[in-house]
Scaffold this motif. Structure first.
Motif, PDB file in Angstrom:
ATOM      1  N   ALA A  49      -6.215 -12.196   2.305  1.00 46.97           N
ATOM      2  CA  ALA A  49      -4.987 -12.225   1.509  1.00 46.97           C
ATOM      3  C   ALA A  49      -3.815 -12.763   2.320  1.00 46.97           C
ATOM      4  CB  ALA A  49      -4.676 -10.818   0.990  1.00 46.97           C
ATOM      5  N   LEU A  50      -3.776 -12.432   3.614  1.00 46.61           N
ATOM      6  CA  LEU A  50      -2.718 -12.964   4.477  1.00 46.61           C
ATOM      7  C   LEU A  50      -2.874 -14.470   4.651  1.00 46.61           C
ATOM      8  CD1 LEU A  50      -0.353 -12.498   6.496  1.00 46.61           C
ATOM      9  CD2 LEU A  50      -2.092 -12.155   8.253  1.00 46.61           C
ATOM     10  N   ALA A  51      -4.105 -14.916   4.896  1.00 46.34           N
ATOM     11  CA  ALA A  51      -4.362 -16.336   5.122  1.00 46.34           C
ATOM     12  C   ALA A  51      -4.081 -17.183   3.889  1.00 46.34           C
ATOM     13  CB  ALA A  51      -5.811 -16.533   5.578  1.00 46.34           C
ATOM     14  N   THR A  52      -4.259 -16.605   2.689  1.00 47.23           N
ATOM     15  CA  THR A  52      -4.062 -17.367   1.449  1.00 47.23           C
ATOM     16  C   THR A  52      -2.678 -17.160   0.849  1.00 47.23           C
ATOM     17  OG1 THR A  52      -5.098 -15.555   0.198  1.00 47.23           O
ATOM     18  CG2 THR A  52      -6.519 -17.397   0.877  1.00 47.23           C
ATOM     19  N   ASP A  58       4.637  -8.755   6.920  1.00 50.46           N
ATOM     20  CA  ASP A  58       5.048  -7.355   7.028  1.00 50.46           C
ATOM     21  C   ASP A  58       4.240  -6.460   6.096  1.00 50.46           C
ATOM     22  OD1 ASP A  58       6.205  -8.586   4.833  1.00 50.46           O
ATOM     23  OD2 ASP A  58       8.042  -7.402   4.906  1.00 50.46           O
ATOM     24  N   GLU A  59       3.895  -6.979   4.889  1.00 47.04           N
ATOM     25  CA  GLU A  59       3.046  -6.214   3.975  1.00 47.04           C
ATOM     26  C   GLU A  59       1.653  -6.030   4.576  1.00 47.04           C
ATOM     27  OE1 GLU A  59       4.283  -7.337  -0.511  1.00 47.04           O
ATOM     28  OE2 GLU A  59       3.565  -9.013   0.695  1.00 47.04           O
ATOM     29  N   ARG A  63      -0.229  -2.443   5.487  1.00 50.78           N
ATOM     30  CA  ARG A  63      -1.507  -2.037   4.904  1.00 50.78           C
ATOM     31  C   ARG A  63      -2.581  -1.885   5.972  1.00 50.78           C
ATOM     32  NH1 ARG A  63      -2.382  -4.668  -1.100  1.00 50.78           N
ATOM     33  NH2 ARG A  63      -0.194  -4.760  -1.701  1.00 50.78           N
ATOM     34  N   LEU A  64      -2.561  -2.778   6.959  1.00 48.97           N
ATOM     35  CA  LEU A  64      -3.583  -2.703   8.004  1.00 48.97           C
ATOM     36  C   LEU A  64      -3.451  -1.402   8.797  1.00 48.97           C
ATOM     37  CD1 LEU A  64      -5.925  -4.390   9.209  1.00 48.97           C
ATOM     38  CD2 LEU A  64      -4.307  -5.131  10.960  1.00 48.97           C
ATOM     39  N   VAL A 139       0.702 -10.392  14.125  1.00 51.76           N
ATOM     40  CA  VAL A 139       0.114  -9.563  13.073  1.00 51.76           C
ATOM     41  C   VAL A 139      -1.349  -9.328  13.443  1.00 51.76           C
ATOM     42  CG1 VAL A 139      -0.450  -9.413  10.633  1.00 51.76           C
ATOM     43  CG2 VAL A 139       1.670 -10.532  11.356  1.00 51.76           C
ATOM     44  N   PHE A 140      -1.683  -8.093  13.790  1.00 52.77           N
ATOM     45  CA  PHE A 140      -3.061  -7.769  14.161  1.00 52.77           C
ATOM     46  C   PHE A 140      -3.876  -7.558  12.893  1.00 52.77           C
ATOM     47  CE2 PHE A 140      -0.938  -7.022  18.112  1.00 52.77           C
ATOM     48  CZ  PHE A 140      -1.888  -7.289  19.085  1.00 52.77           C
TER      49      PHE A 140
END
Length: 219
Positions: A49-52, A58-59, A63-64, A139-140
């Motif tokens: 979801a981050l990559a797309t 920050d979201e 969540r992670l 962002v880990f």
């Protein structure tokens, strides 16, 4: 007086939606304890979801953090309720990363930093050059990452957050590997950064927090 049985919840009901969300976890029963594999599965959906572009950095980070704090499958389920499953072939493990390309510094200086999504593994090579991997604002996308740092006559600087736990298992031959910022993490909730590789006539250095050693101070 006759009684009427309560209707079964329909597909659009809250319980139906909850069951649909739980299908993202194999055989999911909300009260069962979550495994590391299941946490990584959810982390993979978030990474995709981050990559797309479906999640902002920050979201994703929020969540992670909740993923690796979750104890049950029921706590994991809401974290992906508004996200689709990754495409075919990307449903297990972590999704591919846009920033997974190796970092090569050959007779040059190169830096990777900012709010970039850290892939599970990063390869860094410095050949008579200098490379900086800045993880302080990164962002880990999973709790533990590995950096393969290879230096041949060059320098590699890895900047980590104050709460990161660092394990360097690399080797040196006529070279140096150091952690001037201290080996102890501040807190136990930070990411795990494992560093491997070899330093030959070179230097691999790990530093914490805001401490920045200018290029001219390389030794």
């Amino acid at each position: 007086m006759s009684s009427t049985a309560a209707p079964e919840p329909g597909p659009g009901s809250d319980s139906g939606a909850q069951r649909a969300r739980l299908t993202k976890l194999p055989g999911a029963a909300p009260d069962l304890r979550a495994s590391d594999e299941e946490r990584d599965h959810v982390a993979g959906i978030l990474a995709d979801a981050l990559a797309t572009g479906r999640l902002a950095p920050d979201e994703h980070a929020e969540r992670l953090e909740a993923v690796y704090a979750a104890r049950t499958r029921g706590e994991l389920a809401p974290l992906t309720q508004d996200l689709p499953e990754p495409a075919e072939g990307r449903t297990t493990g972590l999704a591919p990363h846009l920033d997974a390309a190796p970092v090569h510094a050959v007779f040059s200086k190169i830096r990777r930093g900012g709010q970039w999504p850290v892939p599970p593994e990063t390869v860094v090579r410095s050949t008579f050059g200098a490379a900086v991997i800045d993880l302080r604002h990164a962002v880990f996308t999973r709790h533990e990452v590995v950096i393969h740092a290879h230096s041949f006559g060059g320098k590699i600087e890895i900047l980590v957050p104050d709460n990161a736990r660092v394990y360097d298992t690399g080797t040196a031959l006529f070279g140096k590997r150091s952690l001037p910022g201290g080996k102890e993490a501040k807190g136990d909730d930070g990411p795990v950064v494992r560093i491997t590789g070899r330093s030959v006539f070179g230097h691999v250095r790990v530093m914490r927090g805001g401490f920045k050693w200018p290029w001219r101070d390389w030794r």
